[in-house]
Write a protein that holds these residues in place. Structure first.
Motif, short mmCIF file in Angstrom:
data_model
loop_
_atom_site.label_atom_id
_atom_site.label_comp_id
_atom_site.label_asym_id
_atom_site.label_seq_id
_atom_site.Cartn_x
_atom_site.Cartn_y
_atom_site.Cartn_z
N GLY A 65 -4.86 2.60 0.96
CA GLY A 65 -5.13 2.45 2.39
C GLY A 65 -6.25 3.34 2.89
N ASP A 66 -6.80 4.16 2.02
CA ASP A 66 -7.87 5.09 2.38
C ASP A 66 -9.22 4.41 2.12
OD1 ASP A 66 -9.62 7.16 2.74
OD2 ASP A 66 -8.81 8.45 1.17
N ASN A 67 -9.88 4.01 3.19
CA ASN A 67 -11.16 3.31 3.04
C ASN A 67 -12.35 4.16 3.46
OD1 ASN A 67 -10.84 3.35 5.78
ND2 ASN A 67 -10.96 1.14 6.09
N ALA B 114 -3.36 12.40 7.34
CA ALA B 114 -4.06 11.12 7.30
C ALA B 114 -3.34 10.04 8.10
CB ALA B 114 -4.22 10.68 5.85
N THR B 115 -4.09 9.00 8.42
CA THR B 115 -3.54 7.85 9.15
C THR B 115 -3.77 6.57 8.34
OG1 THR B 115 -5.64 7.65 10.36
CG2 THR B 115 -3.89 8.93 11.41
N PHE B 116 -3.47 6.65 7.05
CA PHE B 116 -3.70 5.52 6.16
C PHE B 116 -2.63 4.43 6.31
CE2 PHE B 116 -5.38 8.99 3.15
CZ PHE B 116 -6.59 9.04 3.82
N HIS B 117 -1.47 4.79 6.86
CA HIS B 117 -0.33 3.88 6.87
C HIS B 117 0.25 3.74 8.28
CE1 HIS B 117 -0.29 4.20 2.49
NE2 HIS B 117 -0.34 5.51 2.65
N ARG C 228 0.82 -1.21 0.00
CA ARG C 228 0.00 0.00 0.00
C ARG C 228 0.86 1.26 0.00
NH1 ARG C 228 -4.59 -1.35 4.62
NH2 ARG C 228 -5.98 -2.60 3.31
N GLY C 229 1.90 1.25 0.84
CA GLY C 229 2.78 2.41 0.91
C GLY C 229 3.49 2.66 -0.41
N SER C 230 3.93 1.61 -1.06
CA SER C 230 4.62 1.74 -2.35
C SER C 230 3.68 2.29 -3.41
CB SER C 230 5.19 0.38 -2.79
OG SER C 230 6.16 -0.08 -1.87
N ASN C 231 2.44 1.78 -3.40
CA ASN C 231 1.44 2.26 -4.35
C ASN C 231 1.13 3.73 -4.11
OD1 ASN C 231 -0.97 2.72 -5.85
ND2 ASN C 231 -1.49 0.56 -5.73
N TRP D 279 5.77 8.73 12.14
CA TRP D 279 5.62 9.65 13.25
C TRP D 279 6.32 9.12 14.49
CZ3 TRP D 279 4.50 13.63 10.77
CH2 TRP D 279 3.52 13.67 9.79
N VAL D 280 7.02 10.00 15.17
CA VAL D 280 7.84 9.61 16.32
C VAL D 280 7.04 9.69 17.61
CG1 VAL D 280 9.89 10.19 17.66
CG2 VAL D 280 9.95 10.35 15.16
N HIS D 281 6.23 10.73 17.76
CA HIS D 281 5.54 11.00 19.02
C HIS D 281 4.15 10.36 19.05
CE1 HIS D 281 8.49 13.83 20.65
NE2 HIS D 281 8.65 14.23 19.41
N THR D 282 3.83 9.70 20.14
CA THR D 282 2.51 9.09 20.31
C THR D 282 1.42 10.14 20.24
OG1 THR D 282 3.46 7.38 21.71
CG2 THR D 282 1.08 7.69 21.83
N GLU D 283 1.69 11.35 20.76
CA GLU D 283 0.69 12.41 20.76
C GLU D 283 0.30 12.81 19.33
OE1 GLU D 283 3.50 12.46 22.41
OE2 GLU D 283 2.89 12.40 24.53
N THR D 284 1.25 12.78 18.41
CA THR D 284 0.96 13.13 17.03
C THR D 284 -0.07 12.18 16.45
OG1 THR D 284 3.22 13.96 16.75
CG2 THR D 284 1.97 13.50 14.75
N TRP D 285 0.16 10.90 16.64
CA TRP D 285 -0.76 9.88 16.13
C TRP D 285 -2.15 10.04 16.75
CZ3 TRP D 285 -1.02 6.80 12.16
CH2 TRP D 285 -1.83 5.68 12.18
N LYS D 286 -2.20 10.34 18.05
CA LYS D 286 -3.48 10.50 18.73
C LYS D 286 -4.24 11.72 18.22
CE LYS D 286 -2.34 8.15 23.07
NZ LYS D 286 -2.16 8.30 24.54
#
Length: 272
Positions: free
Chosen positions: A123-125, A213-216, A38-41, A234-241
């Motif tokens: 990865g975008d559903n 986005a959080t597709f990957h 998915r990432g390569s595509n 992403w390095v920081h957990t807060e970023t993902w949250k």
């Protein structure tokens, strides 16, 4: 003559247990392989979009295409249009997939690509799983709004900085370090499409304004002005949250010198 014997219950349980163990071992590897594909595509899509972005500028005296997508101030061709019907009118209700694709095809970059699937990350559903029917987006990518090529004053907090926004392709210096496409997970219920561009204002403070986005799996892909694409983790957990809306979008982040995610986005931002 030998009598054929059936499997005992113990033997069947052993076989089932072995299969379960093998599945437990293989499933993470299969998921990783699927995510890698998915990432390569997705990065291939972004490379195609950047190539189209560059070709458009080459054909238009180096002027960059308008990246801010809306239905007002149509003073310059937009790279994509919102969902439209066959007459070209904006659909304000619940657009069909074909209406979203039609808006993509009427955009200024499409003639350089001729494949609407290049605008969609595998990865975008959201189109299948959107919580609100009118929010089931198809297009996965947006352009940072400093590359909007819109009129001066199109947004109040950009007025003082407008002179620093690139208007021509050659003004995006250090092209290998500056992204021009990002992945969007737009969630404004007032619109039925990814409205505007990606807002990020590091000259104001160290907050995020729009999610990425959080597709990957805790990563995102970026298309750079020189034509290459990267997948950034992403390095920081807060970023993902924050991007998952588990924390408020205006949550103050650590100082720019500490927050590697915010700093990375700023260092690669296409800002003069």
């Amino acid at each position: 003559m030998f009598k054929k014997q059936a499997f005992t219950l113990i033997e069947l349980l052993v076989v089932i247990a072995v299969i379960a163990v093998l599945m437990a071992i293989l499933m993470p590897a299969l998921r990783a392989a699927k995510e890698l594909a998915r990432g390569s595509n997705c990065m291939a899509n972004q490379r195609s979009l950047v190539l189209a972005y560059t070709m458009y500028a080459d054909d238009n005296d180096s002027r960059i295409v308008r990246g801010h997508v809306d239905m007002s101030n149509l003073d310059r061709p937009m790279w994509v249009l919102p969902p439209i019907d066959q007459s070209g009118a904006y659909i304000s209700g619940i657009p069909l997939l074909e209406d979203r694709v039609r808006g993509i095809k009427r955009g200024a970059l499409y003639s350089y690509i001729n494949d609407h699937e290049m605008y969609h990350c595998p990865g975008d559903n959201r189109y299948q799983t959107g919580a609100e029917e009118h929010q089931r987006m198809y297009r996965s990518y947006v352009i940072p709004d400093v590359l909007s090529a819109a009129r001066k004053g199109f947004h109040p907090w950009t007025e003082a900085r407008y002179k620093h926004f690139p208007k021509r392709l050659e003004e995006i210096t250090h092209a290998s370090l500056k992204y021009v496409f990002v992945e969007s997970e737009f969630q404004n219920l007032n619109f039925n499409y990814d409205h505007g561009g990606w807002s990020f204002a590091p000259w104001i403070d160290n907050r995020w304004i729009d999610e990425l986005a959080t597709f990957h799996s805790k990563s995102a892909t970026f298309g750079f002005a020189d034509g290459h694409a990267e997948k950034h983790k992403w390095v920081h957990t807060e970023t993902w949250k924050i991007f998952n809306e588990d924390l408020p979008i205006d949550t103050l982040q650590p100082a720019a010198g500490i927050n590697e995610d915010w700093r990375w986005c700023w260092e690669h931002f296409p800002y003069l």
